[in-house]
Write an enzyme that holds these catalytic residues in place. Sequence first.
Site, PDB file in Angstrom:
ATOM      1  N   THR A  92      -3.566   4.068 -11.299  1.00  0.00           N
ATOM      2  CA  THR A  92      -3.211   3.122 -10.244  1.00  0.00           C
ATOM      3  C   THR A  92      -1.952   2.411 -10.707  1.00  0.00           C
ATOM      4  O   THR A  92      -1.978   1.639 -11.662  1.00  0.00           O
ATOM      5  CB  THR A  92      -4.345   2.109 -10.007  1.00  0.00           C
ATOM      6  OG1 THR A  92      -5.529   2.820  -9.651  1.00  0.00           O
ATOM      7  CG2 THR A  92      -3.974   1.156  -8.883  1.00  0.00           C
ATOM      8  N   VAL A 117      -7.233   7.854  -7.606  1.00  0.00           N
ATOM      9  CA  VAL A 117      -8.595   8.112  -7.143  1.00  0.00           C
ATOM     10  C   VAL A 117      -9.243   6.817  -6.666  1.00  0.00           C
ATOM     11  O   VAL A 117      -8.831   5.718  -7.032  1.00  0.00           O
ATOM     12  CB  VAL A 117      -9.457   8.742  -8.253  1.00  0.00           C
ATOM     13  CG1 VAL A 117      -8.863  10.076  -8.682  1.00  0.00           C
ATOM     14  CG2 VAL A 117      -9.590   7.808  -9.464  1.00  0.00           C
ATOM     15  N   LEU A 166      -1.686   3.124  -0.743  1.00  0.00           N
ATOM     16  CA  LEU A 166      -3.031   3.105  -0.178  1.00  0.00           C
ATOM     17  C   LEU A 166      -4.075   2.757  -1.234  1.00  0.00           C
ATOM     18  O   LEU A 166      -5.061   2.069  -0.940  1.00  0.00           O
ATOM     19  CB  LEU A 166      -3.344   4.464   0.462  1.00  0.00           C
ATOM     20  CG  LEU A 166      -2.568   4.751   1.755  1.00  0.00           C
ATOM     21  CD1 LEU A 166      -2.710   6.212   2.139  1.00  0.00           C
ATOM     22  CD2 LEU A 166      -3.049   3.852   2.892  1.00  0.00           C
ATOM     23  N   LYS A 167      -3.864   3.202  -2.454  1.00  0.00           N
ATOM     24  CA  LYS A 167      -4.844   2.916  -3.503  1.00  0.00           C
ATOM     25  C   LYS A 167      -4.918   1.421  -3.804  1.00  0.00           C
ATOM     26  O   LYS A 167      -6.020   0.859  -3.918  1.00  0.00           O
ATOM     27  CB  LYS A 167      -4.505   3.697  -4.779  1.00  0.00           C
ATOM     28  CG  LYS A 167      -5.369   3.324  -5.999  1.00  0.00           C
ATOM     29  CD  LYS A 167      -6.854   3.540  -5.719  1.00  0.00           C
ATOM     30  CE  LYS A 167      -7.742   2.881  -6.778  1.00  0.00           C
ATOM     31  NZ  LYS A 167      -7.661   3.508  -8.081  1.00  0.00           N
ATOM     32  N   VAL A 168      -3.794   0.746  -3.949  1.00  0.00           N
ATOM     33  CA  VAL A 168      -3.877  -0.691  -4.249  1.00  0.00           C
ATOM     34  C   VAL A 168      -4.437  -1.449  -3.050  1.00  0.00           C
ATOM     35  O   VAL A 168      -5.111  -2.474  -3.214  1.00  0.00           O
ATOM     36  CB  VAL A 168      -2.528  -1.278  -4.724  1.00  0.00           C
ATOM     37  CG1 VAL A 168      -2.119  -0.633  -6.034  1.00  0.00           C
ATOM     38  CG2 VAL A 168      -1.430  -1.148  -3.686  1.00  0.00           C
TER      39      VAL A 168
END
Length: 316
Positions: A92, A117, A166-168
Amino acid sequence: MKIGFIGLGAVGAKLAGSLLRNGQDLVVHDLDPGPVADFVARGAQAGADPAQMMRDADVVITSLPSPAASRAVLDAMLPEMGPGKIWMEMSTTDPAQIEAQAAEVAGRGALAIDCPVSGGCHRAATGNISIFAGCDRAAFDRVLPILTLLGRRVLHTGAVGTASRLKVMTNYLATANLLTLCEALVTMKAQGLDMATTYEAIRISSGTSFVHETESQLILSGSRDVDFTMDLILKDLGLFQALADDAQVPLELSPKVIEIMQDGARRYGMRGQTDRIIERLEEAAGLKVTAPGFPDELIDEEPEERGYEVRPPAAS
């Protein structure tokens, strides 16, 4: 393909384990020799250093704790990159940084895949975690066979950097949900409600969520060990806030979420588990929110299956 994997921490070790379990030719590296020895005992090879691993492997995957760590590893690997080489960044990380790094990799004729992920360590352990992949379509198709060993649901998000954005976002949403659950559980305890009944009421209602069905169980068991620490979530929350600041979006909840988690880090340590954040409210209310029958650790009971690509509705 010969695959190198760098970073055998809480998530990385589980992701690398999925590759090894599925018969991949795997070389591993970590600053801690303990996890490396464990993988070697299970059939992996030990990598000497990132440069050597990139030289010898077709693909090198990184899962590292910070953008600075990712930068240092990439600097070591870059001289060994060229046509046919692939770097898959599963950390991340800072979206702007991964975009700049991908450009450096492309300048050497290699491919960079932005593929963090989401779904928790327990699902990473079974290969059932979700993966976002930012890269061009041709690169995505090339690495999809590897991604479907690492995770269950794989979403192509667009260009490099989109996956990290999008992950954060998802980590921000999960943390905000955790804080509201803490407030709900402590308030129901103060009102004299049974905690197991409260858990079930949330689970079967419009108030349920992935965070509730996982982390609330660890809170109620008293273990509060989600395998994710204050320093990591503060890094992710800061990255999300930076995206909003860059786009001049005047967020109201995000600064408060950061403030609460910073207070948690001061109280319980930067390496304290994020689920301990409920203890701020417990201490203030003079209560202890636990219940019998809940697990001390999360186990993914969904059978492992080969992953697949998921597509947004418009692309179906």
